[in-house]
Each structure stands twice: as C-alpha cells, then as structure tokens.
Scaffold this active site. Sequence first.
Site, short mmCIF file in Angstrom:
data_model
loop_
_atom_site.label_atom_id
_atom_site.label_comp_id
_atom_site.label_asym_id
_atom_site.label_seq_id
_atom_site.Cartn_x
_atom_site.Cartn_y
_atom_site.Cartn_z
N LYS A 280 0.40 -1.36 -0.08
CA LYS A 280 0.12 0.28 -0.14
C LYS A 280 0.61 1.30 0.04
O LYS A 280 2.19 1.51 0.26
CB LYS A 280 -0.70 -0.11 1.15
CG LYS A 280 -2.30 -1.00 0.79
CD LYS A 280 -3.61 -0.72 2.17
CE LYS A 280 -3.90 -2.02 1.95
NZ LYS A 280 -5.55 -1.74 3.16
N TYR B 36 -12.44 -1.67 -3.36
CA TYR B 36 -13.78 -2.59 -2.21
C TYR B 36 -14.82 -2.12 -2.44
O TYR B 36 -15.30 -1.99 -1.72
CB TYR B 36 -12.64 -2.02 -1.82
CG TYR B 36 -10.94 -1.79 -1.25
CD1 TYR B 36 -11.22 -2.86 -0.68
CD2 TYR B 36 -10.51 -0.26 -1.79
CE1 TYR B 36 -9.43 -3.40 0.40
CE2 TYR B 36 -9.00 -1.17 -0.67
CZ TYR B 36 -8.83 -2.06 -0.08
OH TYR B 36 -7.23 -2.28 0.48
N PHE C 79 -16.22 3.52 6.40
CA PHE C 79 -14.88 3.60 6.29
C PHE C 79 -14.46 3.55 4.75
O PHE C 79 -13.15 3.47 3.93
CB PHE C 79 -13.88 3.08 7.09
CG PHE C 79 -13.83 1.08 6.69
CD1 PHE C 79 -13.34 0.67 6.13
CD2 PHE C 79 -14.33 0.28 8.14
CE1 PHE C 79 -13.02 -0.63 5.32
CE2 PHE C 79 -14.94 -0.94 7.72
CZ PHE C 79 -13.84 -1.71 6.72
N ASN D 24 -1.70 0.30 6.59
CA ASN D 24 -1.59 -1.49 7.24
C ASN D 24 -0.51 -1.65 6.06
O ASN D 24 -0.01 -2.80 6.78
CB ASN D 24 -2.47 -2.24 7.70
CG ASN D 24 -3.41 -2.50 6.78
OD1 ASN D 24 -4.08 -2.17 5.71
ND2 ASN D 24 -4.74 -3.06 6.73
N HIS E 237 -2.22 -5.48 1.60
CA HIS E 237 -3.21 -6.07 1.37
C HIS E 237 -3.32 -7.42 0.70
O HIS E 237 -2.22 -7.86 0.23
CB HIS E 237 -4.32 -4.88 0.26
CG HIS E 237 -5.20 -6.02 0.23
ND1 HIS E 237 -6.70 -5.71 1.35
CD2 HIS E 237 -5.58 -6.88 -0.72
CE1 HIS E 237 -7.69 -6.78 0.08
NE2 HIS E 237 -7.01 -7.65 -1.11
N GLU F 63 -9.46 -10.96 -7.95
CA GLU F 63 -8.59 -9.36 -7.12
C GLU F 63 -7.70 -9.66 -8.65
O GLU F 63 -7.02 -8.45 -9.14
CB GLU F 63 -8.32 -9.48 -6.10
CG GLU F 63 -8.98 -9.27 -4.73
CD GLU F 63 -8.50 -8.90 -3.53
OE1 GLU F 63 -7.68 -9.28 -3.36
OE2 GLU F 63 -9.76 -8.83 -2.50
P1 CMP Z 1 -7.73 -4.36 3.80
O1 CMP Z 1 -6.65 -6.06 4.45
O2 CMP Z 1 -7.00 -3.80 2.32
O3 CMP Z 1 -9.00 -4.14 3.96
C1 CMP Z 1 -9.78 -3.45 3.32
C2 CMP Z 1 -8.92 -2.78 4.25
O4 CMP Z 1 -10.06 -1.19 4.73
C3 CMP Z 1 -8.74 -2.92 5.67
O5 CMP Z 1 -7.34 -3.50 4.96
C4 CMP Z 1 -7.89 -1.79 6.39
O6 CMP Z 1 -7.00 -1.13 5.86
C5 CMP Z 1 -8.77 -0.88 5.68
N1 CMP Z 1 -10.04 -0.59 6.85
C6 CMP Z 1 -9.80 1.04 8.07
N2 CMP Z 1 -10.61 0.62 9.60
C7 CMP Z 1 -11.38 -0.88 8.77
C8 CMP Z 1 -11.68 -1.61 10.02
N3 CMP Z 1 -12.78 -0.68 11.19
N4 CMP Z 1 -11.90 -2.62 9.43
C9 CMP Z 1 -11.50 -3.13 8.94
N5 CMP Z 1 -10.51 -2.44 8.04
C10 CMP Z 1 -11.14 -1.72 8.20
#
Ligand code: CMP
Length: 138
Positions: free
Chosen positions: A14, A54, A62, A117, A120, A131
């Site tokens: 990311k 997404y 979010f 984070n 992904h 994906e």
């Molecule tokens: P990812 O695995 O990319 O999938 C969706 C993303 O939403 C997740 O990682 C997080 O970076 C983001 N995200 C933000 N807020 C939340 C939340 N409350 N719960 C889960 N994912 C979140």
Amino acid sequence: MIMSNKEQTLSIIKPDAVERNLDNEIKEIFKNNGFKILKEKKIQLEKIEAEKFYKIHETKPFYNDLCAYLSSAPIVVMVLEKENAVRSNRDLMGATNPNDAEEGTIRKKYGISIDKNSVHGSDSIENAKIEIDFFFKD
Ligand code: CMP
C-alpha cells in the site's frame, strides 16, 4: 500420490509502505517465506478504480477514506504463489489492525494504523481469483 495445493493470491503493498521505500524489503519477506512472485507492477489507481476494487466494503463507514487512501499514491500489486497461498499470506501479514498483529508479521513490523497497514491480501480463494483478474487480466 503427491498432493500439491499450490494457490495464487493477490498482494498489494500500500501507499504508506511504497512511500517509505519498503517495497523491496517486503518482497524479500514474501520470497523468504516461500512465495513466488509470478507477476508484479507498480501503479497508481484512480479513485474510481479503488472503489471498484474495494466494492465488497462499499457499505462500511470507512469505504470512502479507504478508496481515497489506496488511490493517493503508487502501490505495488503482485500475484503470489505458494501452497495454501491465501491463508499463508494472511498469516504472514498479521491482523488488519497493526496494534493487534503478532510479532514477526508484516503489519506488526511496518503498519502505522488500521488504514495505513502496509499490505493487502485476498481473504479467500474466490476473492483471490477476482482480485488477480482485476489487476492482471489482459
Ligand atoms: P485490507 O486488508 O486492505 O482490506 C480493507 C481495508 O480497510 C483494511 O485492510 C484496512 O486497511 C481498512 N480499514 C479501515 N478501517 C477498518 C475497519 N474498521 N475494519 C476493517 N478494515 C478497516
């Protein structure tokens, strides 16, 4: 009989990690953990493309911030291959929230917040196919 369960999964490094020039380091972690990087490219998404990627999260509070973030700067997308790649990648990434991630996981090591984070990974074999097609269907 030799049973092989080779799978493919989609991984994204990311913006927060690419911005800190961590992409090569993270790719090494995948390779050292037995993943083969079959395909990779560095791209920047339009917001509308991030929204499509997404889409499963579109009802979440979010969603908008998530799509704005993923399209804010370059990312590295990869097709990873290994036995049980989907599960194995999720174990290696660690919990979604880096604060909850176990020692030795990518998100524990590099993640900044639940949004930033660092990586992904597909959450199921079915979504991995969708994906991978999203980024690499030619
Ligand atoms: P990812 O695995 O990319 O999938 C969706 C993303 O939403 C997740 O990682 C997080 O970076 C983001 N995200 C933000 N807020 C939340 C939340 N409350 N719960 C889960 N994912 C979140």
